[in-house]
Design an enzyme around this catalytic site. Structure first.
Site, short mmCIF file in Angstrom:
data_model
loop_
_atom_site.label_atom_id
_atom_site.label_comp_id
_atom_site.label_asym_id
_atom_site.label_seq_id
_atom_site.Cartn_x
_atom_site.Cartn_y
_atom_site.Cartn_z
N GLN A 1 -33.57 5.36 -19.96
CA GLN A 1 -34.32 4.25 -20.58
C GLN A 1 -34.98 3.41 -19.48
O GLN A 1 -34.30 2.97 -18.55
CB GLN A 1 -33.39 3.38 -21.42
CG GLN A 1 -34.12 2.26 -22.16
CD GLN A 1 -33.19 1.41 -23.03
OE1 GLN A 1 -31.97 1.52 -22.95
NE2 GLN A 1 -33.78 0.58 -23.86
N HIS B 1 -36.83 1.60 -28.60
CA HIS B 1 -38.04 2.24 -29.12
C HIS B 1 -37.78 3.72 -29.37
O HIS B 1 -37.10 4.38 -28.59
CB HIS B 1 -39.23 2.07 -28.16
CG HIS B 1 -38.93 2.48 -26.75
ND1 HIS B 1 -38.22 1.67 -25.88
CD2 HIS B 1 -39.20 3.61 -26.06
CE1 HIS B 1 -38.09 2.28 -24.72
NE2 HIS B 1 -38.67 3.49 -24.81
N PHE B 2 -38.34 4.21 -30.44
CA PHE B 2 -38.32 5.63 -30.73
C PHE B 2 -39.63 6.23 -30.24
O PHE B 2 -40.71 5.69 -30.52
CB PHE B 2 -38.21 5.89 -32.24
CG PHE B 2 -36.87 5.52 -32.81
CD1 PHE B 2 -35.80 6.40 -32.74
CD2 PHE B 2 -36.68 4.29 -33.42
CE1 PHE B 2 -34.57 6.06 -33.26
CE2 PHE B 2 -35.45 3.94 -33.94
CZ PHE B 2 -34.39 4.83 -33.87
P1 AMP Z 1 -38.18 5.02 -21.99
O1 AMP Z 1 -37.71 3.58 -21.79
O2 AMP Z 1 -37.72 5.95 -20.90
O3 AMP Z 1 -37.85 5.55 -23.35
O4 AMP Z 1 -39.74 5.08 -21.87
C1 AMP Z 1 -40.58 3.95 -21.90
C2 AMP Z 1 -41.94 4.43 -22.34
O5 AMP Z 1 -42.76 3.29 -22.48
C3 AMP Z 1 -42.63 5.39 -21.37
O6 AMP Z 1 -43.00 6.57 -22.06
C4 AMP Z 1 -43.85 4.59 -20.90
O7 AMP Z 1 -44.99 5.41 -20.70
C5 AMP Z 1 -44.04 3.62 -22.05
N1 AMP Z 1 -44.70 2.38 -21.68
C6 AMP Z 1 -44.37 1.56 -20.66
N2 AMP Z 1 -45.21 0.47 -20.65
C7 AMP Z 1 -46.06 0.64 -21.69
C8 AMP Z 1 -47.16 -0.12 -22.19
N3 AMP Z 1 -47.54 -1.28 -21.63
N4 AMP Z 1 -47.80 0.34 -23.28
C9 AMP Z 1 -47.44 1.50 -23.86
N5 AMP Z 1 -46.42 2.27 -23.43
C10 AMP Z 1 -45.73 1.84 -22.35
#
Ligand code: AMP
Ligand code: ZN
Length: 140
Positions: free
Chosen positions: A98, A104-105
């Site tokens: 994470q 988030h899903f």
């Molecule tokens: P995770 O916490 O590993 O499930 O993944 C976080 C996800 O959020 C990743 O796929 C990023 O590409 C995405 N992410 C991070 N910042 C943003 C943003 N500002 N807008 C959209 N997606 C984001």
């Protein structure tokens, strides 16, 4: 991971102070495109209330987010060329990968040959090990 809502990028997106490409919003959750998609049309579904872990969500928040994730998967299938399946994923905790500490899903549209996959596959077990773990994990 900084866990405070004030510095949470998804809280800023939900509150409108950070940009996103949004596809859905209701009182309980918001869905927007991942900025670094695994495949085009990769969507994140977030509960509106800041919580870092899935285990902090209420049953209503879980039901709302999963219901929206189902609708996202349906529009991906209907409107993305070549979308032939999807992965629904949640990473909870740094050990699980994470990066953003707001639940988030991921709804990731899939097509044959897209090369996305888990890095490690499962290892064989046996009935003794499985039964011992089943005993340890019984849900009352
Ligand atoms: P995770 O916490 O590993 O499930 O993944 C976080 C996800 O959020 C990743 O796929 C990023 O590409 C995405 N992410 C991070 N910042 C943003 C943003 N500002 N807008 C959209 N997606 C984001
Ligand atoms: Zn947040």
């Amino acid at each position: 991971m900084d866990e405070s809502p004030a510095s949470c990028i998804f809280c800023r997106i939900i509150g409108g102070s950070a940009e996103s490409s949004e596809i859905y919003r209701d009182d309980d959750c918001v869905a927007f495109l991942d900025i670094q998609p695994i495949n085009p049309g990769h969507v994140l579904v977030c509960p509106t209330r800041h919580a870092s872990s899935f285990n902090e969500l209420t049953p209503t928040e879980i039901a709302s987010a999963l219901s929206v994730a189902q609708r996202v998967a349906q529009v991906q299938k209907d409107r993305l060329p070549n979308c032939q399946g999807f992965n629904l994923m949640l990473s909870d905790g740094e050990a699980a990968g994470q990066e953003v500490p707001h639940v988030h899903f991921h709804v990731v549209p899939r097509h044959p040959g897209d090369e996305f996959g888990m890095r490690r596959v499962g290892k064989p077990s046996n009935r003794g090990e499985l039964d011992a773990l089943a005993k340890q994990l019984q849900i009352p």
